[in-house]
Design a protein around this motif. Structure first.
Motif, PDB file in Angstrom:
ATOM      1  N   GLN A 133      44.505  73.768 -13.861  1.00 24.52           N
ATOM      2  CA  GLN A 133      45.062  72.746 -14.739  1.00 24.52           C
ATOM      3  C   GLN A 133      44.528  72.883 -16.151  1.00 24.52           C
ATOM      4  O   GLN A 133      45.271  72.727 -17.115  1.00 24.52           O
ATOM      5  CB  GLN A 133      44.731  71.355 -14.212  1.00 24.52           C
ATOM      6  CG  GLN A 133      45.641  70.939 -13.091  1.00 24.52           C
ATOM      7  CD  GLN A 133      45.158  69.696 -12.416  1.00 24.52           C
ATOM      8  OE1 GLN A 133      44.114  69.153 -12.762  1.00 24.52           O
ATOM      9  NE2 GLN A 133      45.907  69.237 -11.440  1.00 24.52           N
TER      10      GLN A 133
ATOM     11  N   GLN B  37      52.506  66.519 -11.278  1.00 23.95           N
ATOM     12  CA  GLN B  37      52.680  67.801 -10.604  1.00 23.95           C
ATOM     13  C   GLN B  37      53.877  67.774  -9.664  1.00 23.95           C
ATOM     14  O   GLN B  37      54.675  68.702  -9.635  1.00 23.95           O
ATOM     15  CB  GLN B  37      51.432  68.139  -9.808  1.00 23.95           C
ATOM     16  CG  GLN B  37      50.498  69.007 -10.593  1.00 23.95           C
ATOM     17  CD  GLN B  37      49.135  69.005 -10.000  1.00 23.95           C
ATOM     18  OE1 GLN B  37      48.893  68.398  -8.959  1.00 23.95           O
ATOM     19  NE2 GLN B  37      48.232  69.668 -10.655  1.00 23.95           N
ATOM     20  N   ALA B  41      57.042  70.103 -10.362  1.00 25.89           N
ATOM     21  CA  ALA B  41      57.176  71.255  -9.466  1.00 25.89           C
ATOM     22  C   ALA B  41      58.633  71.500  -9.082  1.00 25.89           C
ATOM     23  O   ALA B  41      59.002  72.610  -8.720  1.00 25.89           O
ATOM     24  CB  ALA B  41      56.337  71.058  -8.211  1.00 25.89           C
ATOM     25  N   THR B 266      53.733  77.292 -15.957  1.00 26.43           N
ATOM     26  CA  THR B 266      53.187  75.966 -15.679  1.00 26.43           C
ATOM     27  C   THR B 266      53.851  75.369 -14.449  1.00 26.43           C
ATOM     28  O   THR B 266      53.187  74.793 -13.585  1.00 26.43           O
ATOM     29  CB  THR B 266      53.417  75.048 -16.883  1.00 26.43           C
ATOM     30  OG1 THR B 266      52.958  75.727 -18.037  1.00 26.43           O
ATOM     31  CG2 THR B 266      52.678  73.754 -16.734  1.00 26.43           C
ATOM     32  N   ASN B 270      52.095  74.368 -10.921  1.00 26.47           N
ATOM     33  CA  ASN B 270      52.151  73.056 -10.288  1.00 26.47           C
ATOM     34  C   ASN B 270      52.594  73.153  -8.838  1.00 26.47           C
ATOM     35  O   ASN B 270      52.026  72.509  -7.960  1.00 26.47           O
ATOM     36  CB  ASN B 270      53.114  72.145 -11.047  1.00 26.47           C
ATOM     37  CG  ASN B 270      52.490  71.610 -12.311  1.00 26.47           C
ATOM     38  OD1 ASN B 270      51.277  71.501 -12.383  1.00 26.47           O
ATOM     39  ND2 ASN B 270      53.301  71.306 -13.286  1.00 26.47           N
ATOM     40  N   THR B 273      49.740  74.511  -6.814  1.00 29.49           N
ATOM     41  CA  THR B 273      48.708  73.503  -6.577  1.00 29.49           C
ATOM     42  C   THR B 273      49.113  72.577  -5.442  1.00 29.49           C
ATOM     43  O   THR B 273      48.310  72.259  -4.564  1.00 29.49           O
ATOM     44  CB  THR B 273      48.495  72.676  -7.851  1.00 29.49           C
ATOM     45  OG1 THR B 273      48.300  73.561  -8.934  1.00 29.49           O
ATOM     46  CG2 THR B 273      47.307  71.774  -7.714  1.00 29.49           C
TER      47      THR B 273
END
Lengths: 301, 302
Positions: A133, B37, B41, B266, B270, B273
């Motif tokens: 992040q 997120q 996503a 990015t 996301n 993650t």
């Protein structure tokens, strides 16, 4: 053989069983802690060279320490920054967790849900995710800061400019805005301290409060005369935990510096010297804190 | 008197309002990154820069997840990491229960000193013994007994050896927790077992362990989560293998190399993650009641 067995008294047998239960730790402590611990002292006075079958040490005396204190470009800065950050953050984390634990201990609707959310950071605090992040945030800030500001939190740059125009002192504003910026971090690192204090709060028998309220004590008095002294030992435990955690956490600047020095920088010797220097600081800070706390708890009782 | 009652009611109302505001606010701070997120996503790259898009994507897509699965080698990595977390946390659970019980119930010469050493392992930063540990497992030879030494890196052995001896990830904390729990249990249980003729091992397994289930669950959960989330030991011991934490750590480099542009990266990050924390979230939502209740009931406190 039989005679020998009787030789061991009841007490002796108990000692032996106890030691047997604990023995795995003794082995592990020697092999995976004490031995590397001593090795790292040795490394800090040597230059280390890896060969195909092992490693060779070249004795250099205090050169590594001299290097990090007087030659290394980043160490001193990182060291001071880390200490300042810890000193400002640990009290904030503790006050927040104390406050949050008291809140979560009250009865209200949706309490279970609130607890689930508050402990979520304990589950989700993966180092890899946070590192990811932060790289994304940095790229965002560099490439398209406007949208980045919208997605990022509390980046109240407009509010800050407005307050600056009002002739408020800049130092004060910086302090407040820095504090606001670290709010998410403080909340995220409070999971375990909240758990510890909450568990302590729950362990106080309710009969004490009943007795106090019959004697006519108010809730405020109850809190300071009963709750606070009773959970004081656990507050101390969470103080120690928080300090250790902030010292060893992987987002800590100095810890990262040690890591990069080890794998990419000036080598194992210097990084060993760094971590020794750092550990000595931790030991001093912890000793001072524990000394103060044990004194104050004595005066309390 | 009546006025008093009304005043205190108003005060109580203010208090609960304040509490609600605080709890909602803090909850928001905790959940906000997760929500961002989740929403992003599912976005297509264009949506990220589109000022009209708030939270709900215009072009919903699963593309990010597909790419993340591919880059992370998710199927293999998740299987490996799951296996690692399960075995290591089981081993740690067993050893820490034994050691904690030994400290709680048996006083022998030096036991206090040894317990002090347990706490010492908690406060020494692992970075300090990182290099020697790494070298010892790279050239593992048991103080010279095995000749030239074996390379144990890339296998589970370092984890298992440190776990079984109570020096693995946060094991000192687990020893502390189990010790506190066993110390709080009544001694008459054991005495009864001894009088009935059970030995100390049998007493431990038949009498003490069944009564310690709550603390065992807490230790297991904590150690599972910590092994899953850990990157420090993984970087040291498992470099080059398919490990989820390592894959996440390498992600920025890989995606920059493969796809180049920031926005799409990015979004993929996301999605990745979410894929990484999803198993933990699932576990937590299933077990949260048990988790929170047992933390309260167990003597996490002395």
């Amino acid at each position: 053989m039989k005679h020998k067995r009787r030789f061991l008294t009841m007490k002796g047998r108990k000692y032996l069983t106890g030691f047997m239960f604990v023995s795995p730790f003794v082995i592990g402590f020697i092999c995976f802690f004490l031995y590397p611990f001593i090795q790292s002292i040795v490394f800090s006075f040597n230059q280390l060279e890896i060969t195909s079958t092992g490693y060779v040490l070249h004795y250099v005396g205090f050169a590594n320490y001299h290097n990090l204190l007087f030659v290394h470009p980043n160490f001193r800065i990182a060291y001071v920054d880390t200490l300042i950050q810890m000193l400002s953050r640990v009290p904030a984390i503790l006050i927040f967790s104390f406050f949050a634990a008291n809140m979560l201990n009250q009865k209200f609707r949706g309490r279970t849900l609130a607890r689930v959310v508050f402990f979520l950071p304990v589950i989700m605090g993966a180092q890899a995710v946070l590192a990811l992040q932060s790289t994304d945030h940095m790229q965002k800030a560099m490439s398209y800061s406007k949208i980045g500001a919208e997605l990022g939190m509390f980046s109240g740059s407009e509010l800050r400019n407005y307050l600056l125009e009002l002739q408020l002192p800049e130092g004060l504003l910086n302090y407040v805005f820095n504090a606001a910026d670290s709010v998410p971090q403080i909340i995220n690192s409070s999971g375990i301290p909240i758990l510890i204090i909450l568990a302590a709060l729950q362990s106080i028998p309710s009969s004490i409060f009943e007795a106090a309220s019959i004697e006519g004590a108010t809730r405020w008095e109850c809190f300071w005369k009963i709750t606070f002294p009773m959970i004081l030992p656990m507050i101390m435990a969470s103080v120690v935990y928080t300090i250790v955690e902030s010292f060893t956490s992987p987002y800590n600047q100095l810890v990262n510096l040690i890591k990069t020095t080890t794998w990419q920088g000036s080598g194992f010797g210097v990084s060993a010297a760094m971590s020794w220097f750092y550990f000595m600081t931790i030991a001093v800070v912890l000793a001072v804190v524990m000394c103060i706390m044990s004194k104050s708890s004595q005066s309390q009782s | 008197m009546r006025k008093h009652v009304r005043l205190s009611k108003v005060l109580a109302g203010c208090g609960s309002l304040f509490r609600t505001v605080m709890i909602v606010g803090i909850g928001f701070v905790i959940l906000y990154p997760l929500l961002v997120q989740i929403s992003s996503a599912f976005m297509a790259p264009g949506d990220l820069n589109d000022p009209t898009v708030h939270w709900i994507p215009k072009h919903t897509t699963l593309d990010n997840f597909g790419k993340a699965v591919e880059v992370l080698k998710y199927d293999r990595a998740v299987r490996n990491t799951l296996l690692l977390s399960l075995t290591v946390s089981l081993v740690q659970l067993i050893s820490c229960t034994f050691i904690g019980y030994g400290f709680a119930r048996y006083k022998f010469p030096g036991s206090r000193l040894l317990f002090g050493l347990v706490l010492l392992t908690l406060i020494v930063p692992p970075q300090m013994i990182m290099v020697p540990l790494f070298l010892n497992f790279r050239f593992f030879n048991l103080f010279g007994l095995l000749g030239n030494g074996i390379n144990l890196l890339g296998s589970f052995w370092p984890y298992l050896m440190m776990g079984i001896t109570g020096t693995g990830i946060k094991n000192a904390l687990f020893i502390y927790i189990t010790r506190q729990y066993f110390a709080g249990m009544s001694e008459s249980l054991e005495e009864a077992a001894y009088i009935d003729g059970a030995g100390s091992i049998r007493t431990f397994f038949k009498v003490m362990l069944p009564n310690a289930v709550p603390v065992l669950v807490v230790v297991f959960l904590f150690s599972f989560v910590w092994v899953w989330n850990d990157m420090f030991y993984a970087q040291m011991f498992l470099t080059g293998t398919d490990n989820l934490a390592l894959a996440i750590a390498d992600l920025p480099l890989l995606t920059r190399y493969l796809y180049g542009d920031h926005e799409r990266n990015t979004l993929i990050h996301n999605a990745a993650t979410l894929l990484y924390i999803a198993p933990m979230l699932l576990l937590y939502t299933v077990l949260q009641r048990f988790f929170i209740e047992s933390v309260e009931k167990t003597g996490l406190v002395g």
